[in-house]
Design an enzyme around this catalytic site. Structure first.
Site: not given
Ligand code: C5P
Length: 230
Positions: A208, A59, A61-62, A64, A118, A67, A30, A187, A178
């Site tokens: 992480r 990733d 996340k567009l 806008d 999340t 168009n 990602k 999170q 996790r």
């Molecule tokens: O480190 P961790 O496992 O928490 O990383 C989660 C990844 O998922 C991060 O890159 C975060 O930006 C991404 N993400 C998220 N929640 C979302 C979409 C993407 O945590 N809804």
């Protein structure tokens, strides 16, 4: 389930070193805001050079006007990535416009819509969306399904309900995992890998717990033992 590793380290050098460590596994990588803004297309090319079978999820996340989103989606398709995402709250016209534009591509990337981040807890989510996370995530998922998207980004806790409300083939990509109960960090709605598996998650996104581990390869291999036993 297919593991997706979040490359969220502070430099391209560190992210590429992590990819190098994991290169014997054909997993998803990602590439998020930080890495793409800083390192752009050459970074994606460098990842593919390390292992041409790595799949890339961009990733960004567009969000806008339709168009502008379709223009950006087309540029993303030209990068040759395998998956990218938009915000569901951009609406159904934006979704339709993006999918129509990509339909001219023989091999288009998968397109997912972000439902609820999340990192939201129920209270902060309601302040913006005026509905519970579950309710809104399902509504966004139905809208994404109706407009031809391939799936959604959601938490593990909504995955099953979303599949029931759309189709079992409608993809769920879930951050906030996790794998073995590690530290949640920022999170709010975290789940273990076993739970993700039970809830039908297609792509667990893990950052992480892998890159902060003292042995990321060993950690990935422990994770793959669970994800590959699907
Ligand atoms: O480190 P961790 O496992 O928490 O990383 C989660 C990844 O998922 C991060 O890159 C975060 O930006 C991404 N993400 C998220 N929640 C979302 C979409 C993407 O945590 N809804």
């Amino acid at each position: 389930m297919e593991l997706c590793v979040a490359l969220d380290l502070p430099s391209a050098k560190e992210n590429l070193a992590l990819a190098q460590t994991l290169k014997e596994h054909n997993i998803w990588m990602k590439v998020g805001f930080r890495a793409y803004i800083r390192d752009a297309k050459p970074f994606i090319e460098a990842l593919k050079k390390i292992n041409p079978k790595f799949k890339i999820f961009l990733d960004l996340k567009l969000y806008d006007i339709p168009n502008t989103m379709a223009d950006a989606s087309e540029e993303i398709a030209k990068l040759g990535v395998d998956m990218f995402n938009i915000h569901a709250s951009a609406g159904s016209v934006a979704m339709k416009t993006v999918m129509e534009r990509l339909s001219t591509y023989k091999k288009r990337p998968l397109v997912l819509a972000v439902t609820a981040l999340t990192s939201f807890d129920e209270k902060n989510f309601q302040t913006i969306y005026e509905k519970s996370i579950n309710e809104k995530a399902e509504q966004f998922a139905k809208m994404s399904f109706a407009n031809g998207l391939d799936g959604v980004v959601c938490s593990t806790f909504e995955s099953r309900a979303i599949k029931n409300a759309t189709s079992s083939d409608f993809l769920t990509l879930c951050p906030g995992i996790r794998p073995f109960g590690e530290d949640a960090g920022d999170q709010q709605r975290v789940a273990t890998l076993e739970l993700a598996k039970q809830e039908g998650v297609d792509y667990p996104v893990i950052g992480r717990p892998i890159y902060k581990d003292e042995n990321p390869l060993q950690k990935v291999e422990a994770i793959l033992k669970i994800t590959k036993n699907n």
